[in-house]
Design a protein around this motif. Structure first.
Motif, PDB file in Angstrom:
ATOM      1  N   ALA A  79       0.812  -1.231   0.000  1.00  0.00           N
ATOM      2  CA  ALA A  79       0.000   0.000   0.000  1.00  0.00           C
ATOM      3  C   ALA A  79       0.836   1.267   0.000  1.00  0.00           C
ATOM      4  N   ARG A 111      -6.889   5.071  -0.329  1.00  0.00           N
ATOM      5  CA  ARG A 111      -6.979   3.614  -0.479  1.00  0.00           C
ATOM      6  C   ARG A 111      -8.385   3.084  -0.219  1.00  0.00           C
ATOM      7  N   LEU A 156      -3.961  -4.885  -2.809  1.00  0.00           N
ATOM      8  CA  LEU A 156      -3.527  -3.501  -2.593  1.00  0.00           C
ATOM      9  C   LEU A 156      -2.900  -2.928  -3.860  1.00  0.00           C
TER      10      LEU A 156
END
Length: 440
Positions: free
Chosen positions: A51, A247, A400
């Motif tokens: 991430a 995210r 991710l």
């Protein structure tokens, strides 16, 4: 030509085994959501450096900002000769802080530094010492961060004794009796048996657990913690190291709950691949520490600050908050469709927010199956897809990928994911992931 095996042998001789790697793929170059290894093989990256490169590998605007800053200077040490990009980045983050009122921001280098300094700040502001964290939470690998992390193996075994006055309560995952009611009851038991609330400086948690399995902290949990903190003068720390910066379909994951924290730790995606972390907090709390009590030689590197300013620009200009929602919905739909197909591994509990999506791999008895989850990742890698596990037993698959991933590349990755989850299904030409040896 050197091979991955060559470097694996050199690594075994030169690097201690205490630092692990999810794959034996040695990177040669990367661009956006693609990575090529030293043997020339192409992979689609569904890990994004855990991430970190939400804006993709080597985003042109990030690279240009770093190049421009490098022509000015690369390091002075903020404590010696401060610089403009640090101030500008702090101002930008203060403007978007997920709480009302004046904010201030300080920068460090790693996520663990951010969580540890958040505790230092909380202790200075409250004049208290104890910290409450959650089982399954991950807050870093330094000693205090490891103590706050709610998992023994591999983060604590052999490293004791741990720092004192760190307490854990169950995170309400919905499994094994870990409900919201059970977690709050455990907190009350903790106050009655181990530490009075008047000695607690902070409660720290991830709004969505990362290493712990992508379990989402419900709005009800966040609201209950906020009320408890307000009642007892405890500070609430949202650890957004993995969840931050678009995210989850919000700039910060805590925004999904409607609850305002007192301190927010950030890192990973902020720097777009350059090491930077920070603590954003209410101004009066952030000013509790004496001058010199916080900082670090490389903290708030000018190169990383320049990169982070570009990252924030890219998130806004490319509307990556909305993009995360779109990609997450596509991923969820695909995984749920795979779960219903004959021959697929047993998939359950698809969860997350935005493009932070995870799901469990279960055995025939419906129990978490970490071995099969690991096998899924191995099959994915063979198909040209980099994929990671998580969860307290390694039973969860987490996705991710960069938020900037191209639609066609994303579809290739989903096809590879399906082959890894349903290895017995026949592959069609359309579903076979193309492999490329080209480095250009």
């Amino acid at each position: 030509m050197a091979t991955n095996a060559d470097f694996a042998a050199r690594r075994a001789r030169a690097v201690p085994r205490g630092v692990g790697s999810a794959t034996a793929v040695y990177a040669e170059r990367a661009l956006n959501a693609e990575l090529w290894d030293i043997e020339g093989r192409r992979y689609i990256d569904f890990a994004a450096g855990i991430a970190v490169v939400n804006t993709g590998h080597r985003h042109p605007k990030v690279m240009a900002a770093v190049a421009k800053q490098s022509e000015r200077f690369t390091h002075t040490a903020w404590q010696v000769a401060p610089y403009d990009v640090y101030v500008e980045l702090a101002e930008r983050l203060n403007e978007v802080a997920p709480f009302k009122g004046d904010a201030k921001t300080i920068f460090f280098t790693t996520g663990a530094e951010a969580t540890e300094n958040a505790v230092k700040i909380a202790r200075a502001a409250t004049r208290r010492s104890a910290v409450i964290a959650f089982t399954g939470g991950f807050h870093g690998r330094t000693l205090l961060a490891s103590a706050m992390t709610g998992k023994v193996l591999p983060y604590k075994r052999g490293f004791g004794p741990m720092p004192s006055e760190i307490y854990h309560i169950p995170f309400p995952t919905g499994r094994d009796g870990n409900t919201l009611e059970a977690s709050l009851k455990a907190l009350n038991y903790l106050f009655a048996a181990d530490v009075e609330p008047e000695r607690v400086a902070a409660i720290i948690l991830e709004p969505i657990q990362g290493e712990g399995g992508f379990h989402v902290a419900s709005p009800e949990l966040m609201k209950a913690l906020r009320e408890i903190c307000d009642t007892h003068g405890i500070l609430l720390i949202a650890d957004e190291v993995q969840t931050g910066f678009a995210r989850t379909g919000k700039l910060f994951a805590v925004e999904h709950s409607g609850v305002e924290p007192d301190l927010v730790t950030v890192a990973k995606a902020l720097g777009g691949g350059f090491p930077i972390s920070g603590v954003i907090g209410r101004a009066e709390i952030m000013d509790a520490c004496e001058p010199g009590g916080l900082g670090g030689t490389y903290a708030g590197s000018p190169l990383a600050c320049a990169a982070a300013l570009a990252v924030l620009d890219v998130i806004k200009e490319e509307n990556l908050v909305a993009r995360a929602e779109t990609l997450g919905q596509r991923l969820r739909s695909r995984v749920e469709a795979i779960a219903g197909k004959a021959g697929a591994v047993r998939i359950a509990n698809v969860r997350g927010k935005g493009f932070m999506v995870g799901f469990d791999i279960l055995d025939a008895d419906g129990k978490p199956d970490g071995a099969e989850a690991k096998a899924v990742c191995a099959r994915a890698l063979e198909a040209g897809l980099i994929l990671l596990t998580c969860g307290t037993q390694g039973e969860a698959i987490r996705v991710l990928a960069p938020l900037t991933i191209e639609d066609a590349i994303f579809e290739e990755g989903l096809n590879a994911l399906e082959r890894a989850l349903n290895p017995k299904a026949p592959a069609s030409a359309a579903e076979t992931l193309k492999q490329s040896s080209e480095l250009a």
